[in-house]
Design a protein around this motif. Structure first.
Motif, PDB file in Angstrom:
ATOM      1  N   ALA A   1      -1.857  12.136 -11.222  1.00  0.00           N
ATOM      2  CA  ALA A   1      -1.404  12.013  -9.839  1.00  0.00           C
ATOM      3  C   ALA A   1      -0.840  10.608  -9.724  1.00  0.00           C
ATOM      4  N   LEU A   2       0.463  10.502  -9.550  1.00  0.00           N
ATOM      5  CA  LEU A   2       1.132   9.218  -9.737  1.00  0.00           C
ATOM      6  C   LEU A   2       0.659   8.148  -8.765  1.00  0.00           C
ATOM      7  N   GLY A   3       0.286   8.530  -7.575  1.00  0.00           N
ATOM      8  CA  GLY A   3      -0.230   7.557  -6.621  1.00  0.00           C
ATOM      9  C   GLY A   3      -1.659   7.152  -6.915  1.00  0.00           C
ATOM     10  N   PRO A   4      -2.632   8.087  -6.789  1.00  0.00           N
ATOM     11  CA  PRO A   4      -4.037   7.734  -6.990  1.00  0.00           C
ATOM     12  C   PRO A   4      -4.364   7.246  -8.406  1.00  0.00           C
ATOM     13  N   ASP A   5      -3.760   7.854  -9.438  1.00  0.00           N
ATOM     14  CA  ASP A   5      -4.119   7.509 -10.814  1.00  0.00           C
ATOM     15  C   ASP A   5      -3.384   6.283 -11.339  1.00  0.00           C
TER      16      ASP A   5
END
Length: 328
Positions: free
Chosen positions: A81-85
């Motif tokens: 998940a590009l935002g959270p991870d």
């Protein structure tokens, strides 16, 4: 990258191993599309890109780890998940596969490299994981979507869109340089023996032709035709031949709106129908870019050709075709 497997083969022979990182799927906004790939060498050098940023940095780090660990799985899959991870602002999700290739894979990699060099190939690919290897089934025909048991249709090799460029003047030379790194195969025609530069990009074939309009008949039907010769009469002759053939998705002539109006009148007087004349693009280049310097014109035209290539590819997507029942 036009030579994925050639690069992998060379790295195995020179450094003992190589990793191939592929974007398997995306959801929402992501840096690159499914099928984007890069090759990673054991030392961390890369060829190609999956979009840059933290996702690419993390993929390179994972690839170097599995290259250093000969006992790890041959393929790893990771979903981010590009935002959270990763802290990226894209907000979407990307799944990647990282494949390790070594000396034991040279025969298979070599076969892929030969297919790639001989014109390219398509494969229906089911990426492996810690429990099973990656499987590539080589296509017997054109593939447009993966079979149900596969993750992705991959294409390898030099599949460039044909461009027929008439004119080797200042703008023609600038356009050749603008198209050099782009996915086009350019046939560059001029009637003057001294018009072409001594050196030119590898995706360009220069043709010295006293009657360049004759090249139109043998050009691929999907070719993008760009006309910018040293002579308006020659431009008109080539333009008439290209529009009369009625197959090319793009026929563009360098010039002003006044030149277009004059050409339209002359083409109509010569018997060309209005529907054909309506397909003439003049002036050429994406709107909104000002400047008459050759490099600026070339940038605007190159952008327009990329748009036309994208539209053509989207409009010619056909049904899925068969896949061979064997795996290299």
């Amino acid at each position: 990258m036009a030579t994925v497997w050639t690069i992998i083969e060379r790295l195995i022979r020179q450094q003992g191993a190589a990793a191939l990182v592929t974007v398997v799927s995306t959801r929402g906004s992501a840096p690159r599309e499914a099928g984007a790939r890069m090759v990673v060498a054991p030392g961390g050098a890369i060829a190609g890109s999956i979009g840059g940023g933290t996702l690419e940095w993390r993929a390179i780090d994972i690839a170097r780890t599995i290259l250093a660990d000969g006992g790890s799985a041959a393929t790893l899959r990771r979903s981010f998940a590009l935002g959270p991870d990763l802290g990226q602002c894209c907000g979407g999700r990307a799944e990647i596969a990282i494949e390790r290739f070594g000396a034991a894979d040279l025969d298979r990699v070599g076969q892929y490299a030969l297919l790639e060099a001989s014109g390219g190939f398509a494969a229906a690919t089911r990426f492996g994981d810690s429990t099973r290897p990656t499987e590539r089934r080589i296509a017997t025909g054109r593939l447009t979507s993966p079979p149900e048991d596969c993750d992705l249709v991959e294409t390898f090799g030099d599949r460039r869109h044909p461009v027929l460029l008439f004119g080797a003047g200042h703008v023609g030379r600038a356009l050749i340089l603008a198209l050099a790194p782009l996915p086009f195969a350019v046939t560059w025609a001029d009637s003057r023996a001294d018009a072409f530069p001594e050196l030119m990009p590898e995706n360009v074939t220069a043709v010295l032709e006293s009657r360049p309009a004759g090249l139109v008949a043998d050009a691929p039907a999907e070719a993008l035709v760009v006309i910018m010769t040293h002579s308006h009469a020659l431009d008109l002759d080539i333009c008439a031949a290209a529009l009369a053939r009625n197959t090319f998705p793009y026929v563009g002539v360098i010039g002003s709106a006044t030149k277009r109006a004059r050409f339209a009148s002359q083409l109509a007087a010569a018997g060309l129908g209005q529907s054909a004349i309506d397909r003439l693009r003049c002036p050429i280049g994406v709107p909104g870019i000002s400047g008459k310097e050759p490099p600026i014109i070339a940038a605007a035209v190159a952008a327009e050709l990329l748009i036309m290539r994208t539209r053509h590819r989207a409009g010619t997507t056909g049904a899925q075709e068969a896949v061979d029942n064997f795996t290299l």
